[in-house]
Scaffold this active site. Structure first.
Site, PDB file in Angstrom:
ATOM      1  N   MET A 111       0.854  -1.184   0.000  1.00  0.00           N
ATOM      2  CA  MET A 111       0.000   0.000   0.000  1.00  0.00           C
ATOM      3  C   MET A 111       0.896   1.243   0.000  1.00  0.00           C
ATOM      4  O   MET A 111       2.086   1.145  -0.045  1.00  0.00           O
ATOM      5  CB  MET A 111      -0.971   0.019   1.175  1.00  0.00           C
ATOM      6  CG  MET A 111      -1.912  -1.176   1.233  1.00  0.00           C
ATOM      7  SD  MET A 111      -2.820  -1.505  -0.295  1.00  0.00           S
ATOM      8  CE  MET A 111      -4.002  -0.174  -0.326  1.00  0.00           C
ATOM      9  N   GLU A 142      -0.275  -4.352 -14.746  1.00  0.00           N
ATOM     10  CA  GLU A 142       0.747  -4.871 -15.643  1.00  0.00           C
ATOM     11  C   GLU A 142       0.662  -6.371 -15.862  1.00  0.00           C
ATOM     12  O   GLU A 142       1.521  -6.945 -16.511  1.00  0.00           O
ATOM     13  CB  GLU A 142       2.130  -4.472 -15.148  1.00  0.00           C
ATOM     14  CG  GLU A 142       2.551  -5.122 -13.855  1.00  0.00           C
ATOM     15  CD  GLU A 142       4.044  -4.933 -13.628  1.00  0.00           C
ATOM     16  OE1 GLU A 142       4.380  -4.317 -12.622  1.00  0.00           O
ATOM     17  OE2 GLU A 142       4.827  -5.376 -14.458  1.00  0.00           O
TER      18      GLU A 142
END
Lengths: 1490, 448
Positions: free
Chosen positions: A482, A891
Site C-alpha cells: 500500500m 501490468e
C-alpha cells in the site's frame, strides 16, 4: 534565448537524446559525396529527433566535418595552407552593436594570444526554412579565421585556450563559438535533420569536401530554441544521457585546482573547464576536450571518462583492470546511457557506455567507407560491397586513424592504454585494501549511555523491529505494501531527522534505471579514500596512495583500522558534529561554520580523510544532523577548491536505514559508520530477539544496506558509487532556499519551508528527550508503518476507512459527506493540498454539468490481476464500465475471456491496457482490445524499480493471463528494455499506435522535480495522455524505503508538468491525469485547478471493496480477499461493483457541488485555474509559516492552451502497413495464401504491427492459418520490424534489421538473412539490432547472422535461432526456446526463469559468459531436447539458407555434442513435474486397460 | 508479527467458563484460564494490522498488536510494559470489559472470530503479578498535592498517573474500601475482590493515601490540595416511577449487588436490611449488564425463577447492519448469567406494580410496545400496543441505568472524570477519563 526558470520549471532538468552517425573515408579521400551522404544519414534518422508544437522547428541538428580547404579558398579567402589556420562558426546576437562588441572581444583575445583574427565571413543561411520558434531566436552567424600559429602542433591547443578565454569574457546565452579548430568545423542549428542542408547552402557546394563527417539530430524534452545545444560539439556527438552529470560537474569544478598540466598550464587561467548552464552532453564534450588538449590521447580520455565495467564478472585482462582502477582513483565515471562518436580531426571513433544502453551499428565497405550510426540502413549501400557489419559493444571503443586508414580494434587500443604505465605495480604498491588490513586492536560495538542515545538519535521501536531486525535476519530491506499516507515531514510538529525531508530522484523515460541484481556485472560499490596529489594529469604512482573500501558501510573495526594506519602514511582527524544546545540556532550555525573551517585546516595539514563523528553526544552537546554537517563541509570545500584533497567519513548514530546512508553518500561522504545501528544489533542479539550471532547479524545488515544502496543508485541509472558520491540525486521538500543554497548547494526550493532555526530546535528537542527527560525504557512505536492514535498522522484513519465503506455500501450520500468531512477538515494538514481553499462565486447547482459526465473523468488505478484477486479485479472493471469510465488491467495482462465477456450486460474488459516493463500478457489481442494503452514508465510506490512475482503465487490463471508457466517466477525489469531514451519512447508509442490506431496512448510518470520537462518530451513523443502519479501511491510489494522516500507529492509534480507543458505550448495536445491518495471531491478540484483533467484511484477503490489497509498485500495474506490469490481468503471478498459505482457517483456529486460554489458550469473550465486556489493561512503553524506556494500556484502567461484542445498528430497515415493491408485484403478475408515482395528502408518502422492488429481484430489470437501471408522485404528494416506479428504472417527480410525486431511477437514468423550477393560471413556479422523479441509470447524468429544486446529479453513463448548475440541474451526469459549458433555476450540468462536455451559452445568457454544465478548448464541429454534442437536448426536452414546450419546438419552427430543446454532451475522443476504427471497418466491408463 | 499465517491456521479459542452446575453454587469467578502455550497461540492470531482497529476502538488506545506479538514470543515482561503504558488496571478490564477492541478486530469483521484480546490482556497482567514484574516504585515528589474524590476506576487511574508524576495523592471515598462500582457493583463471580485489594495495596505501597468511609461535600472540598479530581461516579440509579413503586420487594439493582459483595467481604446485615432472592420469583427490569449481574446473583442466592424484561426490541443475533463493523454492534448478547437460566423478554413497558394485599409486590403489569422509526432518522418513537399482561413475581430489581449527576460550579483547579463527568459508562472509559484528568491536572499545575 533560453527559457528562464519560472514557477516550478527549472532549466537544469532538461534532457535530450538523439540519433547520431559518422562517415569516414578510410583512405582519407575527401569528397563532397561523403558530406552529402552524411546529410542523408541525418535525414534518415529524422524520426529520432523531434519537432516543436509548430511541427516545423526542430530540436537541433548538426554536422562536424574536416575543414573544407578548397571551398574556403573558393570563397576568396586567402587562407594559408591546411592546418595553419583555424576557423569556426560563431553565433552572435542579432543586435549589431552587441555583436560588434563581442567581435571586438574576440579580436582582443586573439591578439592577446599572439594570434591574428585574419578574416570574418558572413555565413550564408536560408532563414526561410526555419520554424517560427527557431526563427525567433536565430543568431547572426559568422565564420572566423585565425592565423599566426608558430607551431602547427600546438595550434589546436592555442585555439582551445583562445576559445576558453573568449567564453570567459562573454556570458551571453546568445553568444556561442560553435567550434574553433585547425582541423574540423561544425555546422549546426535549431533545425530539423532535413533543414540542415537547406539552411546552410555551404554544405551543398560540390567543393565542400571532407573525408570525415559526424552528424547528430536532437530530441529535446523542451521546445525552447537553444541553438548552442545542438550537436555535435567540438569533439563529440552523444546519444543518451549522463545520469551522474551533477556529480561529474561538481567534481570537475572541485578538481580544477589539481588539474594543471604542462600542455595547458595553470587551469585557473582558463577555467571553468565546464561551461556553465549547458547540457550534459556539452559538459562531457568540455571535459573530453580538456583532457585531450591536456595531452591525453582521445581513446585514453574516453576510456577514463566512460570506463567499462571491470569487476570480476568481466572478461578483460588484469592489466586493463589495473588501468581502469588507477583512473578510477582520479576520476568517477561519467555514467549513463551513451553512444558516443568522437573525433579530433585525425582519430575518429565511437564507443558505448558500460551497459550498452544505446544502439550503434557500423559497417565497412570494400571501397573504404566506414559508417557508424544509431541505426543501420540509414544510408543505402550496395550489399555486395559490404565487408563487415557489426554493432559497438558495451564499454568498447572502435577507432579509426584517418591518416593511415587503419581501423583499431578495442583490444589493441585497450592493450596499448593498459601498457602505457605499469599501473598494476603502482596499485599494488600504493593502494591499501581496507578489507585486507588486520589489526590486533579490538573495536567496541557497545555504546555508552545506550538507552539515552537511542532517544537522542530518535530511534523508535519500529526502526528496530520493522527495519533493522528484518535487515539482519534476511540480509535485505523489508518489504511492505500500500502507499505512504503519512504527513510530510515539513508539516509534522514532531521533531524530525533531517533525512526525512529528502526524497530520492529516479530515472524515467530519458534514461533507464538499471537492474542491480540481474545486471550486477556493471555495478560497483568500491570507493577510494585518501589524498589526491596535485597535477593528477601527470601519471604517477603517488596517485595510488589510497585506501580501497569494498563498500561504503564501515564497521567499527574498520573505522578503528582506518584511524590507525599512520604507519601506511594515512593521516586522519576526527571532527565532532556537535553543538551547544543552550545556544540554539546560533550554536548550530557557529558549529557548522567552525566545522567547515576545521575541515579546511585539515586539508591544509594534509589529512587524508576526515572523520565526522557525533560519538560525543552527551548532556552538554547535541548532535548536528549528520547530513547537514557533511553537506555543509562538502560544499564549502568544493567552493574553496580543496575538496578532492581529502575524503569525508561519517560516524553517526543517526544512520539506521538505507536512505540515510544514501543521503550521506549522495551529499559527499565516502563512507559511513552507523554505530548506533550496530549497537542495536548487538543489544538485540544479546536479548535473544535475533537468533544469530552478532557478526552474522551485522554482516547481513551491511549486506542489506549494500543491496539497498545499489537499488537506489540503479534507480537513477547509475552504476557506481563513485559517481553517485556527491551527485545529490535527491530533492528536499519543505526546506527553505536559503538553507538549501547555504548548505546543500541547491539554489531553489519548490515550496520553501524551514530554515536552520527549526533544524536546531528539533535537534535540541531530541537532545532534551534524551538527557532532560526521564524516558520509558521502551522506545515508542510511532506509527510510521501502522496507524497509532498517538503517533504519526495517517490520511487513512480507521474512521475514514469505516465511514467510506459504510457510505458506499449503504449508498448513503450523507454518510459519504461525513467521510469527506473527516478527510477534508482535519486540523493538521497532511498533504500540500490540505492548505487549499477555493474562491467562491456560487451559481445554482442545476446549471452545472451532470454527475454522469463528471464521473467519466475518474479512472481506475493500475492494479494487476496477480496483485489483486480475480474477484476484486473484475469487480473494478465492472463498476467502471457501468459508469462509462475506464478501469486498468495493471501490468499483469488480462484473461482473454474477459475481452468479450460480460456480466449482466456489462463488459468485463478493462478499457485501459497497461504495458509495463515485464510485458506480461502483452499480446496483439490484448492491445487491440484497448481503448487506452498505458505505458507504465514508473509507479508511485517504487519508481525506478522492477518487481518480482514469486513462483508460488503464479497459479494457473495468473500464468495464463501473463502467458507464462505456473510456478515460475516472473520478474519485471526496472527499465522497459525498449525505452532507454526519449526517442525510444516515441518509438514505442508509434508501435502501439500502429497495432491499435484507435487507442489513446498514455504514459505514466511519477512526480519528481523535473517531471514536467520529461512530460514535455513525452508529449513531443506523441503521447495522448500523461499520468503524473504521486509518490504516495500504493503498491502490492515494495521495499519500505522506496514507499517512503522515492518521488514527491503529486501536487508539485502535477503543477510543474502543467506549467512546463504550457510553456512549451504542448498542454493543448495532451490530457493530464493524476493520482496519489485522492479521496474526496476537494482533492479532485484541487488537482484539477493545478492542471489535471482526469483522476486515478487505487487505494480508495480497494477500501470501498473491503480493504482495511492491512498492508499485507505482499504476503498473500489479505484477510479481506482483496489482494490475495489464496482461494480460502478470496472467498472472503465482499466487494460489489455497486459500492464503487456509489463511490464514484458521490464523488462526482460532491465535485459538482464545488463547481456550483465556485461558479463554473463545466468541469473543464477549472482545469489549470490555479488562480482560484487560496491558501488557508489558519492552517500554517510556526513551523510551516515559511512555506511558499507561489511556485506551485504559478500561472504561465503567454496564451498557450491550459487544457487539452486538440489531438496529437500521429504519423501513422502513410506507413508501409497501409499498403500491406490493402494488398492482403483478399487473402486475409478469404484466408488464402499470398506472397508479396517489398523494398524496405530504415524509415519504414514498425512494419507488420498495423497489419497484425488488423488481423487480430478480425480473427482474435488464433490469427490466420500458418503461412497465409508470405511477405519478403529487401533492404534495411526500420526499428520494431515485425512487432506484434500475428499468427499466419511470415516475414522474410533479405538485408538487415534494427532494434526491437519481433517485439511482442504474437505468433508470426520472421526470418532475416543477408542478401544473396553479400560477401561477408553471415555468422560473424551483426544483421539485427538490440532487444529483439522483447516480450514475445509466441511465434518464431530466425536470424542468419548476429544480433545485438538483450536478445529474447522477457521472451515468454517464442522460438528463435540466431548465430551470435551480444550481452544479456535471454534476460528475464520465462518461456520459449533460444538457439544460439555462436558466441554470446556477457550475462547470458540473467533472471531467466523459464524456457530453454541451446548454445553452440565451440570454444568451451560459455559458462564464463553465463549468469548462473537461476540456471544450470548441461549437455543435451534427453532425446526430446536433441530432436527439438535439430528441428529448430533445420527450420533455420530452410528459412534462411544459413551456411552454418547446413554445415552443422551435415555433421550433426558431432555438432550436437558441442551444444550446451541452459535450463532455469525453476523450469526444470516444472518440466519434471510435467513429466511425472505424464508418467502417472500413462500408469493410470495402463491400469484401466486391464 | 510472529506468525503471519496463524490467523488462518489457529482457531479462536476462549478459555471458557466453569460448568453451570458448579459455578452457580458459589461466587467465585466464572471464567477460566488457558495455559501459557494456548495463550501464546491465541496471541499469534493477531495480524498486526496496518490500521489496527482494535487500538482505535479502545478508549484507552491499548496497543494490542504490540503486546500480542510480545505474548506470542513469550516476552511477558515486555507485554506487561506495553500494556500498562496505556492501561493502569488491565486486571479489571481484562475481566469485565465488553472488549470494544474485539468487536473492531479485523478478524471479527472477516470471520467472526476476533483475537482473544481481553483474555490475552488479563493473562498478561496476571503473569506480571505472578512473576513479580510489578514492583512498587517510589517517585520523586514534586511537592504538590492532589485530592481525588472517589475511588472507582476513574479516581484510581487518575491517582496512579498523578502519583507517577510526583504528586502527593490522597484518595477519598465514602465507602469503606476503595474500588467504587468495581468493588460494590460488579459481582464477585465476574471479578474477585482480591483483584482490587491487590491493586490498592500496590498503590498504597507506591505512596498513595486512601481515606475511606468519608463522604466529601463537593461544595466544600478539603483544604490543602493544589488540585482536585472529582470521580464520584453516578450514585443515582434511574427510578421507575409507576404506581406501586412503594411496595415491598422492589429494589434498585445495586442494593442487592452491593450488599452481596459486602456480605462476601464479611459484613453482616440484619434480616430486615437483607435483600435476598432466595426462594423468590424475581423480575429484573432492564436488559443491560447490571440486569445481567442481578440474574447471576439471584441464581447464586437460590431464587426460584428469574425473568428479565427490556423496553427496547430484541436486537438481532449475530450481525446488525445498522451498527456495522468496526463500530460497537447492537446485537443480542448472552452473558454467563443468562446461560445459567432466565426468561428474557423484549419490547415490554412496565405499567404498574401489583400489590399482594400485604404491601408486597406480587407482579407487574407490562404492556407490549412498538418502536416506530422516526421519519427524520432520529430516535425511533415508542408506541404502546394495548397488549397487556401481568408477570408474576415477588421481587423486582430495577436495573435501568443511572442518572447523570449534577455538580456545583467548581474552581479552575477541580477536574471531573469518569462517570461523574459523562454519565454511566464502561470501566475502560472511566480509566481513560481518569488518565485524561491526570494530564489536565498536570498541565494545569505546571502552567501555574
Amino acid at each position: 534565448m533560453r527559457q528562464d526558470n519560472q514557477g516550478l520549471y527549472s532549466r537544469e532538468y532538461e534532457h535530450d537524446a538523439c540519433g547520431i552517425g559518422m562517415l569516414i573515408n578510410l583512405k582519407g579521400d575527401k569528397s563532397h559525396s561523403l558530406v552529402d551522404n552524411a546529410l542523408t544519414v541525418l535525414e534518415n534518422m529524422k524520426h529520432r529527433g523531434a519537432e516543436a508544437a509548430d511541427n516545423k522547428s526542430g530540436d537541433g541538428a548538426g554536422i562536424l566535418l574536416q575543414i573544407p580547404h578548397e571551398f574556403i579558398l573558393l570563397q576568396g579567402i586567402p587562407v594559408p595552407e591546411r592546418l595553419k589556420y583555424g576557423t569556426g562558426l560563431v553565433f552572435l546576437p542579432k543586435d549589431t552593436e552587441l555583436a560588434a562588441g563581442y567581435m571586438d572581444i574576440i579580436r582582443q583575445e586573439t591578439e592577446k594570444a599572439g594570434l591574428n583574427l585574419f578574416h570574418i565571413r558572413e555565413v550564408p543561411v536560408d532563414s526561410n526554412v526555419l520554424g517560427a520558434a527557431s526563427k525567433k531566436t536565430e543568431p547572426k552567424i559568422v565564420q572566423i579565421f585565425i592565423t599566426g600559429a608558430q607551431e602547427v602542433s600546438k595550434f589546436e591547443t592555442q585555439l582551445y585556450l583562445l576559445r576558453k578565454h573568449i567564453e570567459r569574457r562573454i556570458s551571453d546565452r546568445d553568444f556561442y563559438i560553435v567550434s574553433l579548430s585547425n582541423r574540423v568545423i561544425v555546422y549546426k542549428g535549431m533545425v530539423t535533420s532535413n533543414q540542415l542542408r537547406e539552411y546552410y547552402p555551404d554544405l551543398g557546394s560540390p567543393f565542400f569536401t571532407s573525408a570525415l563527417a559526424m552528424v547528430h539530430s536532437r530530441f529535446s524534452t523542451n521546445t525552447f530554441p537553444t541553438w548552442s545545444l545542438a550537436q555535435p560539439f567540438r569533439m563529440l556527438a552523444h546519444n543518451g544521457e549522463i545520469n551522474t552529470i551533477r556529480s561529474n560537474r561538481s567534481w570537475m569544478e572541485a578538481r580544477e585546482s589539481v588539474l594543471s598540466s604542462p600542455a595547458l598550464g595553470d587551469v585557473k587561467d582558463f577555467s571553468p573547464i565546464i561551461q556553465p548552464d549547458m547540457s550534459d552532453s556539452a559538459s562531457f564534450d568540455n571535459a573530453l576536450e580538456f583532457f585531450v588538449r591536456s595531452g591525453m590521447s582521445l581513446p585514453h580520455a574516453m576510456a577514463m571518462m566512460v570506463p567499462e565495467s571491470f569487476n570480476e564478472k568481466n572478461p578483460i585482462s588484469q592489466s586493463l583492470k589495473d588501468f581502469y582502477e588507477y583512473h578510477s582513483i582520479l576520476m568517477e565515471p561519467w555514467d549513463g546511457p551513451a553512444a558516443m562518436l568522437f573525433t579530433d580531426g585525425r582519430y575518429a571513433g565511437g564507443m558505448l557506455d558500460r551497459n550498452g544502453l544505446r544502439p550503434s551499428r557500423y559497417l565497412v565497405t570494400e571501397d573504404g567507407l566506414m559508417l557508424i550510426a544509431s541505426e543501420t540502413g540509414c544510408l543505402k549501400i550496395d550489399p555486395q560491397i559490404v565487408r563487415t557489419k557489426g554493432s559497438l559493444q558495451p564499454g568498447k571503443i572502435m577507432l579509426v586513424d584517418t591518416e593511415t586508414g587503419e581501423i583499431i580494434a578495442d583490444e589493441d587500443i585497450k592493450k596499448s592504454l593498459s601498457e602505457g604505465q605499469d599501473y598494476g605495480k603502482w596499485l599494488s604498491e600504493g593502494r591499501t585494501e581496507l578489507a585486507k588490513l588486520r589489526s590486533g586492536r579490538k573495536a567496541d560495538y557497545e555504546v555508552e549511555d545506550y538507552a539515552r542515545k537511542l532517544r537522542g538519535f530518535d530511534f523508535t521501536r519500529e526502526d528496530i523491529q520493522k527495519v533493522i531486525l528484518p535487515m539482519c535476519s534476511n540480509a535485505q530491506e523489508p518489504i511492505s505494501s500500500m502507499g505512504n499516507d503519512t504527513q510530510l515531514a515539513v508539516l509534522s510538529d514532531r521533531p524530525q531527522l533531517l533525512f526525512n525531508y529528502f526524497r530520492q530522484q529516479f530515472a524515467q523515460v530519458t534514461n533507464p534505471p538499471i537492474d542491480p541484481i540481474r545486471e550486477e556485472l556493471v555495478m560497483s560499490l568500491t570507493e577510494y579514500i585518501g589524498a589526491v596529489g596535485m597535477n593528477i594529469l601527470t601519471p604517477d604512482s603517488s596517485h595510488c596512495k589510497m585506501v580501497r573500501l569494498p563498500q561504503p558501510i564501515i564497521t567499527n573495526t574498520e573505522l578503528d583500522t582506518l584511524c590507525n594506519i599512520r604507519y601506511k602514511g594515512f593521516n586522519t582527524e576526527k571532527l565532532p558534529m556537535l553543538f551547544d544546545p543552550s545556544k540554539g540556532e546560533k550554536g548550530l550555525s557557529d558549529a557548522l561554520e567552525s566545522l567547515c573551517q576545521q575541515a579546511e585546516r585539515s586539508v591544509d595539514k594534509g589529512i587524508n580523510y576526515i572523520i565526522l563523528t557525533d560519538r560525543g553526544l552527551d548532556a552538554d552537546h547535541a548532535a548536528i544532523p549528520s547530513l547537514l554537517a557533511v553537506s555543509a563541509i562538502h560544499h564549502y570545500l568544493v567552493s574553496i577548491k580543496k575538496r578532492v584533497q581529502t575524503a569525508l567519513i561519517v560516524e553517526s548514530g543517526e544512520i539506521r536505514e538505507v536512505m540515510h546512508a544514501a543521503l550521506l553518500l549522495g551529499y559527499g561522504a565516502s563512507g559511513v559508520n552507523p554505530y548506533m545501528a550496530f549497537a542495536v544489533i548487538k543489544d538485540q542479539v544479546e536479548k535473544g530477539a535475533l537468533q544469530m550471532d552478532e557478526v552474522t547479524a551485522r554482516h547481513n545488515y551491511i549486506k542489506a544496506m549494500d543491496k539497498g544502496l545499489l537499488k537506489i543508485l540503479s534507480k537513477m541509472g547509475i552504476s557506481t558509487i563513485r559517481s553517485y558520491r556527491g551527485a545529490k540525486i535527491f530533492e528536499a521538500i519543505g526546506l527553505s532556499s536559503e538553507l538549501l543554497s547555504k548548505y546543500f548547494g541547491t539554489a531553489s526550493s519548490t515550496i520553501e519551508g524551514i530554515g536552520l532555526g527549526t533544524i536546531a530546535k528539533d535537534a535540541i528537542r531530541l537532545h532534551s528527550q534524551a538527557f532532560k527527560e526521564e524516558g520509558s525504557d521502551i522506545l515508542p512505536m510511532v506509527g510510521q508503518y501502522a496507524f497509532r492514535k498517538d503517533g504519526i498522522l495517517h490520511a487513512w484513519t480507521p474512521e475514514a476507512i469505516a465511514t467510506l465503506q459504510i457510505a458506499t455500501r449503504e449508498g448513503s450520500y450523507s454518510k459519504f459527506k461525513e467521510f469527506t468531512s473527516l478527510v477534508d477538515s482535519r486540523k493538521e494538514p497532511l498533504f500540500l493540498r490540505d492548505f487549499f481553499t477555493f474562491k467562491q462565486n456560487p451559481i445554482p447547482l442545476e446549471e452545472v454539468e451532470p454527475e454522469e459526465s463528471i464521473v467519466k473523468r475518474f479512472v481506475g488505478g493500475a492494479m494487476s490481476f496477480g496483485a489483486l484477486s480475480e474477484e476484486a479485479h473484475e469487480t473494478i472493471a465492472l463498476a467502471l464500465n457501468k459508469l462509462g469510465s475506464r478501469s486498468n488491467t495493471g501490468e499483469g495482462g488480462e484473461d482473454e475471456a474477459r475481452f468479450k465477456g460480460a456480466k449482466d450486460g456489462v463488459s468485463l474488459n478493462s478499457k485501459v491496457k497497461q504495458v509495463a516493463s515485464g510485458r506480461f500478457g502483452v499480446t496483439t489481442e490484448y492491445l487491440v482490445n484497448a481503448e487506452e494503452i498505458q505505458i507504465k514508465v514508473a509507479q508511485g510506490a517504487k519508481p525506478g524499480e522492477g518487481g518480482q512475482l514469486p513462483g508460488y503465487k503464479v497459479n494457473g490463471i495468473i500464468a495464463r493471463t501473463r502467458h507464462s508457466i505456473p510456478g515460475i517466477s516472473l520478474i519485471s525489469p526496472p527499465p522497459h528494455h525498449d525505452i532507454y531514451s526519449i526517442e525510444d519512447l516515441a518509438q514505442l508509442i508509434f508501435d502501439l499506435k500502429n497495432v491499435n490506431p484507435k487507442a489513446k496512448i498514455s504514459v505514466k510518470l511519477v512526480a519528481e522535480s523535473g517531471v514536467g520537462t520529461i512530460a514535455a518530451g513525452v508529449a513531443k513523443a506523441k503521447a495522448d495522455l500523461i499520468i503524473i502519479s504521486g509518490a504516495e501511491g500504493g503498491t502490492g510489494a515494495s521495499p519500505v524505503s522506496s514507499i517512503r522516500y522515492a518521488g514527491i507529492s503529486p501536487e508539485i509534480g502535477l503543477a510543474e508538468t502543467q506549467q512546463t507543458l504550457i510553456m512549451n505550448n504542448l498542454r493543448g495536445s495532451v490530457e493530464l491525469q493524476t493520482d496519489g491518495q485522492l479521496k474526496t471531491g476537494k482533492d479532485i478540484v484541487s488537482m484539477a485547478l493545478l492542471g489535471a483533467g482526469e483522476f486515478g484511484f487505487g487505494t480508495a477503490q480497494l477500501i470501498v471493496l473491503g480493504c482495511v489497509l492491512m498492508r499485507k498485500c505482499h504476503s498473500n495474506n489479505c484477510p479481506m480477499g482483496v489482494a490475495t490469490q489464496d482461494p480460502e481468503l478470496r472467498k472472503r471478498f465482499r466487494g460489489k461493483a455497486d459500492y464503487l459505482v456509489n463511490y464514484y457517483t458521490f464523488l462526482a456529486r460532491e465535485v459538482r457541488e464545488y463547481l456550483a460554489q465556485m461558479g463554473f458550469r463545466k468541469f473543464e473550465d477549472i482545469i489549470g485555474r490555479s488562480d482560484l486556489i487560496e491558501i488557508d493561512g489558519s492552517k500554517l503553524s510556526e513551523k510551516t509559516s515559511g512555506l511558499d506556494f507561489g511556485k506551485l500556484l504559478h500561472r504561465v502567461e503567454g496564451g498557450a492552451a491550459i487544457r487539452k484542445q486538440r489531438d496529437q498528430k500521429h504519423n501513422i497515415f502513410n506507413v508501409l502497413d497501409r499498403e500491406l493491408i490493402a494488398a492482403t485484403k483478399y487473402a486475409v478475408d478469404s484466408r488464402q495464401p499470398i506472397s508479396l515482395t517489398y523494398d524496405i528502408v530504415n524509415t519504414n518502422r514498425t512494419v507488420g504491427a498495423m497489419l497484425s492488429g488488423h488481423i487480430t481484430e478480425e480473427y482474435g489470437a488464433q490469427g490466420l492459418p500458418d503461412g497465409t501471408l508470405n511477405i519478403t522485404f529487401k533492404g534495411s528494416a526500420g526499428q520494431s520490424f515485425g512487432s506484434f506479428l500475428a499468427k499466419g504472417v511470415e516475414f522474410r527480410l533479405e538485408g538487415e534489421a534494427n532494434d526491437y525486431m519481433g517485439k511482442g511477437l504474437s505468433g508470426g514468423i520472421i526470418s532475416v538473412y543477408p542478401p544473396a550477393r553479400s560477401v561477408f560471413k553471415a555468422s560473424e556479422n551483426a544483421i539485427a539490432g538490440n532487444t529483439i523479441l522483447y516480450g514475445a509470447t509466441s511465434g518464431k524468429v530466425f536470424i542468419c547472422g548476429k544480433a545485438g544486446e538483450r536478445f529474447a529479453v522477457r521472451n515468454s513463448g517464442a522460438n528463435a535461432v540466431v548465430e551470435g548475440t551480444s550481452d544479456h541474451c535471454c534476460e528475464y526469459m520465462t518461456g520459449g526456446r533460444v538457439v544460439v549458433l555462436g558466441k554470446t555476450g556477457r550475462n547470458f540468462a540473467a533472471g531467466m526463469s523459464g524456457g530453454l536455451a541451446y548454445v553452440w559452445d565451440k570454444d568451451h568457454d560459455f559458462d564464463y559468459y553465463c549468469n548462473m544465478d537461476m540456471i544450470e548448464l548441461s549437455l543435451i541429454e534427453e532425446k526430446a531436447r536433441r530432436d527439438e534442437l535439430k528441428a529448430l536448426i533445420e527450420e533455420h536452414y530452410q528459412r534462411t539458407g544459413s551456411k552454418l546450419a547446413a554445415e552443422m546438419l551435415a555433421d550433426w552427430s558431432r555438432y550436437q555434442e558441442e551444444f550446451i543446454q541452459v535450463t532455469p532451475i525453476e523450469y526444470k522443476k516444472v518440466l519434471q513435474e510435467e513429466a511425472m504427471r505424464k508418467i502417472q497418466e500413462k500408469i493410470d491408463n495402463v491400469q484401466r486397460d486391464y | 508479527m510472529g506468525n503471519p499465517k496463524a490467523f488462518l491456521t489457529v482457531p479462536r479459542q476462549e478459555a471458557g467458563h466453569r460448568p453451570i452446575y458448579e459455578r452457580i453454587c458459589d461466587f467465585s469467578e466464572v471464567e477460566q484460564f488457558l495455559n501459557e502455550g494456548e495463550r501464546r497461540l491465541q496471541a499469534s492470531r493477531c495480524m498486526d494490522c496496518g490500521v489496527p482497529f482494535c487500538h482505535w476502538a479502545c478508549p484507552l488506545g491499548n496497543k494490542a498488536p504490540e503486546w500480542q506479538d510480545a505474548i506470542y514470543h513469550g516476552e511477558w515482561e515486555l507485554a506487561f510494559k506495553l500494556l500498562t503504558a496505556t492501561n493502569d488496571f488491565p486486571e479489571f478490564t481484562g475481566r469485565v470489559c465488553p472488549a470494544l477492541c474485539e468487536k473492531s478486530c479485523v478478524l471479527n469483521h472477516c470471520i467472526d472470530a476476533p483475537v482473544t484480546i481481553r483474555e490475552d490482556e488479563c493473562s498478561v497482567i496476571e503473569k506480571a503479578f505472578a512473576e513479580g514484574y510489578i514492583k512498587p516504585r517510589q517517585y520523586a515528589r514534586n511537592g504538590k498535592k492532589v485530592a481525588v474524590i472517589g475511588a472507582g476506576p476513574a479516581g484510581l487511574s487518575a491517582a496512579t498517573r498523578l502519583n507517577c508524576q510526583g504528586y502527593e495523592v490522597t484518595v477519598f471515598d465514602k465507602m469503606g474500601k476503595p474500588g467504587g462500582l468495581v468493588r460494590y457493583g460488579i459481582p464477585n463471580f465476574k471479578l474477585d475482590k482480591y483483584i482490587i485489594n491487590r491493586r490498592v495495596d500496590h498503590m498504597t505501597q507506591e505512596g498513595i493515601n486512601f481515606i475511606c468511609g468519608t463522604e466529601i461535600d463537593l461544595e466544600k472540598l478539603p483544604e490543602g490540595y493544589d488540585a482536585y479530581v472529582i470521580a464520584t461516579g453516578t450514585p443515582q440509579a434511574r427510578n421507575l416511577d409507576i404506581p406501586g413503586r412503594d411496595l415491598k420487594g422492589i429494589h434498585f439493582a445495586l442494593e442487592m449487588l452491593s450488599q452481596q459483595n459486602r456480605i462476601l467481604e464479611g459484613e453482616t446485615f440484619s434480616p430486615e436490611e437483607t435483600v435476598s432472592a432466595k426462594g423468590r420469583k424475581v423480575l429484573v427490569i432492564g436488559g443491560g449488564d447490571t440486569g445481567s449481574d442481578c440474574i447471576g446473583t439471584c441464581h447464586r442466592q437460590e431464587s426460584l425463577d428469574v425473568t428479565q424484561i427490556e423496553i427496547m426490541p430484541q436486537p438481532p443475533e449475530g450481525h446488525n447492519p445498522a451498527t456495522a463493523w468496526p463500530y460497537w454492534p447492537q446485537v443480542l448478547r448472552t452473558s454467563t448469567s443468562h446461560e445459567e437460566g432466565c426468561t428474557r423478554r423484549w419490547s415490554l413497558a412496565s405499567n404498574k406494580f401489583l400489590d399482594d394485599g400485604k404491601g408486597n409486590v406480587c407482579g407487574v403489569e407490562v404492556e407490549c410496545v412498538e418502536w416506530v422509526p422516526s421519519p427524520d432518522g432520529g430516535r425511533p418513537r415508542m408506541e404502546k400496543t394495548g397488549e397487556k399482561e401481568v408477570i408474576e413475581c415477588d421481587m423486582v430489581l430495577l436495573a435501568m441505568g443511572f442518572l447523570k449527576p449534577e455538580h456545583p460550579a467548581f474552581g479552575p483547579n477541580v477536574f471531573l472524570c469518569g462517570d461523574a463527568k459523562s454519565g454511566a459508562s464502561l470501566v475502560v472509559r472511566a480509566i481513560a477519563s481518569g488518565r485524561q484528568a491526570a494530564i489536565e491536572v498536570d498541565s494545569y499545575l505546571n502552567r501555574k
